[in-house]
Motif scaffolding. Structure first.
Motif, PDB file in Angstrom:
ATOM      1  N   GLY A  84     -11.609   9.020  -2.473  1.00  0.00           N
ATOM      2  CA  GLY A  84     -12.604   8.001  -2.806  1.00  0.00           C
ATOM      3  C   GLY A  84     -12.063   6.999  -3.813  1.00  0.00           C
ATOM      4  O   GLY A  84     -11.458   7.386  -4.824  1.00  0.00           O
ATOM      5  N   THR A 142     -24.785   3.985   4.143  1.00  0.00           N
ATOM      6  CA  THR A 142     -24.678   4.779   2.922  1.00  0.00           C
ATOM      7  C   THR A 142     -25.983   4.679   2.151  1.00  0.00           C
ATOM      8  O   THR A 142     -26.602   3.612   2.093  1.00  0.00           O
ATOM      9  N   ASN A 143     -26.397   5.824   1.629  1.00  0.00           N
ATOM     10  CA  ASN A 143     -27.589   5.915   0.780  1.00  0.00           C
ATOM     11  C   ASN A 143     -28.879   5.513   1.474  1.00  0.00           C
ATOM     12  O   ASN A 143     -29.817   5.051   0.814  1.00  0.00           O
ATOM     13  N   GLY A 186     -20.209  12.746  -5.040  1.00  0.00           N
ATOM     14  CA  GLY A 186     -20.826  13.474  -6.162  1.00  0.00           C
ATOM     15  C   GLY A 186     -20.650  14.973  -6.025  1.00  0.00           C
ATOM     16  O   GLY A 186     -21.221  15.742  -6.806  1.00  0.00           O
ATOM     17  N   LEU A 220     -18.170  16.776  -6.670  1.00  0.00           N
ATOM     18  CA  LEU A 220     -17.493  17.310  -7.863  1.00  0.00           C
ATOM     19  C   LEU A 220     -18.212  16.887  -9.151  1.00  0.00           C
ATOM     20  O   LEU A 220     -17.732  17.168 -10.250  1.00  0.00           O
ATOM     21  N   CYS A 221     -19.334  16.194  -8.988  1.00  0.00           N
ATOM     22  CA  CYS A 221     -20.088  15.687 -10.155  1.00  0.00           C
ATOM     23  C   CYS A 221     -19.174  14.936 -11.121  1.00  0.00           C
ATOM     24  O   CYS A 221     -19.220  15.163 -12.347  1.00  0.00           O
ATOM     25  N   GLY A 222     -18.334  14.089 -10.569  1.00  0.00           N
ATOM     26  CA  GLY A 222     -17.460  13.260 -11.409  1.00  0.00           C
ATOM     27  C   GLY A 222     -16.395  14.045 -12.147  1.00  0.00           C
ATOM     28  O   GLY A 222     -15.726  13.519 -13.032  1.00  0.00           O
ATOM     29  N   TYR A 282     -23.244  11.613 -13.303  1.00  0.00           N
ATOM     30  CA  TYR A 282     -23.596  12.980 -12.881  1.00  0.00           C
ATOM     31  C   TYR A 282     -24.067  13.835 -14.051  1.00  0.00           C
ATOM     32  O   TYR A 282     -24.766  14.819 -13.840  1.00  0.00           O
ATOM     33  N   ILE A 308     -16.060  13.467  -0.061  1.00  0.00           N
ATOM     34  CA  ILE A 308     -15.221  12.452  -0.704  1.00  0.00           C
ATOM     35  C   ILE A 308     -14.926  12.912  -2.134  1.00  0.00           C
ATOM     36  O   ILE A 308     -15.854  13.237  -2.878  1.00  0.00           O
ATOM     37  N   GLY A 326     -13.178  11.681  -5.589  1.00  0.00           N
ATOM     38  CA  GLY A 326     -12.681  10.466  -6.254  1.00  0.00           C
ATOM     39  C   GLY A 326     -11.224  10.608  -6.645  1.00  0.00           C
ATOM     40  O   GLY A 326     -10.798  11.664  -7.119  1.00  0.00           O
ATOM     41  N   ARG A 337      -8.425   8.865  -9.043  1.00  0.00           N
ATOM     42  CA  ARG A 337      -8.039   7.865 -10.048  1.00  0.00           C
ATOM     43  C   ARG A 337      -6.551   7.584  -9.855  1.00  0.00           C
ATOM     44  O   ARG A 337      -5.684   8.126 -10.562  1.00  0.00           O
ATOM     45  N   HIS A 367      -4.879  14.783  -7.325  1.00  0.00           N
ATOM     46  CA  HIS A 367      -5.558  16.083  -7.154  1.00  0.00           C
ATOM     47  C   HIS A 367      -5.258  16.712  -5.799  1.00  0.00           C
ATOM     48  O   HIS A 367      -5.906  17.674  -5.426  1.00  0.00           O
ATOM     49  N   ASP A 417      -4.335  20.547  -5.657  1.00  0.00           N
ATOM     50  CA  ASP A 417      -5.519  21.375  -5.902  1.00  0.00           C
ATOM     51  C   ASP A 417      -6.426  21.358  -4.663  1.00  0.00           C
ATOM     52  O   ASP A 417      -6.854  22.407  -4.160  1.00  0.00           O
ATOM     53  N   TYR A 475     -31.160   5.159  -6.270  1.00  0.00           N
ATOM     54  CA  TYR A 475     -30.748   3.754  -6.411  1.00  0.00           C
ATOM     55  C   TYR A 475     -31.941   2.801  -6.305  1.00  0.00           C
ATOM     56  O   TYR A 475     -31.774   1.596  -6.406  1.00  0.00           O
TER      57      TYR A 475
HETATM   58  N1  LIG Z   1     -22.003   5.575  -1.452  1.00  0.00           N
HETATM   59  C1  LIG Z   1     -22.168   5.611  -2.747  1.00  0.00           C
HETATM   60  O1  LIG Z   1     -23.158   5.106  -3.293  1.00  0.00           O
HETATM   61  C2  LIG Z   1     -21.156   6.297  -3.584  1.00  0.00           C
HETATM   62  C3  LIG Z   1     -21.451   6.599  -4.931  1.00  0.00           C
HETATM   63  C4  LIG Z   1     -20.503   7.256  -5.663  1.00  0.00           C
HETATM   64  C5  LIG Z   1     -19.283   7.598  -5.096  1.00  0.00           C
HETATM   65  N2  LIG Z   1     -19.006   7.276  -3.805  1.00  0.00           N
HETATM   66  C6  LIG Z   1     -17.710   7.625  -3.182  1.00  0.00           C
HETATM   67  O2  LIG Z   1     -17.355   8.926  -3.600  1.00  0.00           O
HETATM   68  C7  LIG Z   1     -16.132   8.895  -4.314  1.00  0.00           C
HETATM   69  C8  LIG Z   1     -16.167   9.941  -5.387  1.00  0.00           C
HETATM   70  O3  LIG Z   1     -16.893   9.443  -6.489  1.00  0.00           O
HETATM   71  P1  LIG Z   1     -17.793  10.339  -7.418  1.00  0.00           P
HETATM   72  O4  LIG Z   1     -18.330   9.476  -8.462  1.00  0.00           O
HETATM   73  O5  LIG Z   1     -18.722  11.099  -6.576  1.00  0.00           O
HETATM   74  O6  LIG Z   1     -16.734  11.293  -8.113  1.00  0.00           O
HETATM   75  P2  LIG Z   1     -16.334  12.797  -7.830  1.00  0.00           P
HETATM   76  O7  LIG Z   1     -15.535  12.883  -6.611  1.00  0.00           O
HETATM   77  O8  LIG Z   1     -17.542  13.665  -7.959  1.00  0.00           O
HETATM   78  O9  LIG Z   1     -15.435  13.059  -9.108  1.00  0.00           O
HETATM   79  C9  LIG Z   1     -14.138  12.547  -9.194  1.00  0.00           C
HETATM   80  C10 LIG Z   1     -13.484  13.003 -10.483  1.00  0.00           C
HETATM   81  O10 LIG Z   1     -13.510  14.415 -10.535  1.00  0.00           O
HETATM   82  C11 LIG Z   1     -12.376  14.904 -11.246  1.00  0.00           C
HETATM   83  N3  LIG Z   1     -11.842  16.031 -10.469  1.00  0.00           N
HETATM   84  C12 LIG Z   1     -11.819  17.321 -10.864  1.00  0.00           C
HETATM   85  N4  LIG Z   1     -11.307  18.078  -9.909  1.00  0.00           N
HETATM   86  C13 LIG Z   1     -11.001  17.289  -8.883  1.00  0.00           C
HETATM   87  C14 LIG Z   1     -10.454  17.511  -7.617  1.00  0.00           C
HETATM   88  N5  LIG Z   1     -10.116  18.726  -7.197  1.00  0.00           N
HETATM   89  N6  LIG Z   1     -10.295  16.470  -6.807  1.00  0.00           N
HETATM   90  C15 LIG Z   1     -10.642  15.226  -7.200  1.00  0.00           C
HETATM   91  N7  LIG Z   1     -11.161  14.959  -8.413  1.00  0.00           N
HETATM   92  C16 LIG Z   1     -11.341  15.986  -9.244  1.00  0.00           C
HETATM   93  C17 LIG Z   1     -11.401  13.752 -11.340  1.00  0.00           C
HETATM   94  O11 LIG Z   1     -11.278  13.435 -12.712  1.00  0.00           O
HETATM   95  P3  LIG Z   1      -9.850  13.028 -13.334  1.00  0.00           P
HETATM   96  O12 LIG Z   1      -9.472  11.792 -12.624  1.00  0.00           O
HETATM   97  O13 LIG Z   1     -10.167  12.846 -14.772  1.00  0.00           O
HETATM   98  O14 LIG Z   1      -8.924  14.169 -13.068  1.00  0.00           O
HETATM   99  C18 LIG Z   1     -12.010  12.628 -10.543  1.00  0.00           C
HETATM  100  O15 LIG Z   1     -11.849  11.366 -11.154  1.00  0.00           O
HETATM  101  C19 LIG Z   1     -15.992   7.466  -4.788  1.00  0.00           C
HETATM  102  O16 LIG Z   1     -14.665   7.094  -5.040  1.00  0.00           O
HETATM  103  C20 LIG Z   1     -16.568   6.716  -3.631  1.00  0.00           C
HETATM  104  O17 LIG Z   1     -15.611   6.616  -2.605  1.00  0.00           O
HETATM  105  C21 LIG Z   1     -19.935   6.643  -3.048  1.00  0.00           C
END
Ligand SMILES: NC(=O)c1ccc[n+]([C@@H]2O[C@H](COP(=O)([O-])OP(=O)(O)OC[C@H]3O[C@@H](n4cnc5c(N)ncnc54)[C@H](OP(=O)(O)O)[C@@H]3O)[C@@H](O)[C@H]2O)c1
Length: 335
Positions: A23, A153-154, A203, A205-207, A233, A282, A284, A286, A292, A295, A333
């Motif tokens: 993501g 989405t959403n 979400g 992984l809750c960020g 999150y 998905i 995220g 960085r 990641h 893992d 949202y």
């Molecule tokens: N449609 C929508 O409205 C919407 C909203 C939000 C997100 N998204 C999509 O979902 C993606 C994910 O976003 P999210 O906000 O939900 O974040 P997430 O995937 O819940 O969390 C990502 C963060 O989790 C940490 N993490 C810990 N273990 C991990 C692992 N095994 N793999 C990956 N990350 C790990 C990382 O932190 P560190 O980088 O510090 O290691 C990473 O930055 C976005 O990039 C986007 O594509 C869509």
């Protein structure tokens, strides 16, 4: 590194995806500074490791530009394996055919692709039914080959139903879905199953809060919550049941992780990947800051059993019902 066959699924008959998508909201600027060269190098590492599917959006900072730089550098055989799911998130208001085409053309240009693999459409205001016009224009662009598949989405279940009943061919909906936010199970999952629509989840992984990093840790304040994702999150956890109950959940997830010699975050992803209608989770990325994929590869090495589920649900059953508190998918949202 290569992933087992179980890591892949047919999203549509013509598109095979890795069930953990990378993501790119995390490159939008709200999650730390991203260096473009380091980001593209990281995309190559993810791809080489078998994580060949990407989720992004028109408004995720440079994400579409990164794709435009990355995908032409892949050898032809690898290029076929890579897929890029973008989004279009228009501002509320009337929608013209020209506006829709312009938005799609901007994404095609930025991503350096004649045909977008998947265009996921977001809409802010349901009472403005112009979203049906927008989707019909998107269908026209699909018919002339600018988009392969239309997705959402959403969207909540009621509006998804309106769209499907309107004859618009939707392949998937992208929604928040995690061990702590299981709202999709109330209406969305049954509807998707009946209508051959899949879910992509975020979400999950809750960020990063659903990881060992936060196990046995005091409740983080705003200084520690240094990405937009963590802040978002953490609010969800507060609404769900608070930090102490979350700690109980992390302890249970860690015990399960130890049993399979995987990580806590692996368990959080596996739990959602095995849910009906879910085609992919998905995670995220960085890019250039932290990879990641090593893992995440472990997610495909184990399965949760009935005992694990019972232990998880013994905790989650104590939480607040988020469907009651927030509403259906995406309602967070629109409050
Ligand atoms: N449609 C929508 O409205 C919407 C909203 C939000 C997100 N998204 C999509 O979902 C993606 C994910 O976003 P999210 O906000 O939900 O974040 P997430 O995937 O819940 O969390 C990502 C963060 O989790 C940490 N993490 C810990 N273990 C991990 C692992 N095994 N793999 C990956 N990350 C790990 C990382 O932190 P560190 O980088 O510090 O290691 C990473 O930055 C976005 O990039 C986007 O594509 C869509």
């Amino acid at each position: 590194m290569s992933l087992p066959e179980s890591a892949y699924a047919h999203f549509t008959p013509d598109i095979q995806i890795c069930r953990i998508l990378n993501g790119l909201w995390q490159v939008s600027g709200a999650h730390g500074t991203i260096d473009p060269a380091a980001a593209i190098a990281s995309m190559h590492r993810y791809h080489a490791a078998g994580f060949v599917t990407w989720d992004l959006a028109d408004h995720y900072g440079p994400a579409e530009d990164f794709v435009g730089k990355f995908q032409p550098t892949l050898p032809a055989s690898d290029r076929e394996k890579a897929h890029f799911f973008t989004k279009w998130v228009p501002r509320p208001g009337p929608i013209s055919r020209q506006q829709v085409e312009q938005a799609v053309d901007v994404s095609r240009r930025r991503m350096n692709m004649d045909t977008l693999d998947v265009l996921q459409f977001h809409w802010w205001l349901y009472r403005d039914r112009a979203y049906l016009d927008a989707l019909r224009y998107l269908m026209e662009l699909q018919a002339v080959g600018k988009i392969r598949h239309l997705a959402l989405t959403n969207f909540d279940t009621a509006n998804l139903r309106l769209i499907v009943d309107g004859g618009i061919p939707i392949v998937s909906n992208q929604v928040q879905y995690s061990i702590i936010d299981r709202r999709p199970e109330v209406q969305m999952v049954p509807y998707c199953q009946q209508n051959n629509i899949t879910l992509l989840t975020y979400g999950t992984l809750c960020g990063g809060l659903l990881s060992a990093k936060y196990l046995n840790q005091p409740e983080p304040g705003s200084v520690q919550l240094d990405t937009a994702s963590l802040r978002k999150y953490k609010q969800m956890i507060d609404m769900w049941g608070g930090w102490q109950l979350f700690q109980d959940l992390l302890r249970v997830l860690q015990q399960i992780a130890d049993k399979y010699q995987v990580t806590l975050d692996n368990v959080a992803v596996r739990y959602i990947l095995d849910k009906p209608a879910v085609v992919g989770v998905i995670a995220g990325a960085r890019l250039g800051l932290r990879d990641h994929f090593e893992d995440n590869a472990r997610v495909f090495s184990f399965a949760l059993d009935a005992d694990d589920m019972a232990h998880i649900h013994a905790i989650t059953d104590q939480s607040r019902d988020l469907f009651q508190a927030i509403g259906d998918c995406g309602d967070e949202y629109r409050r």
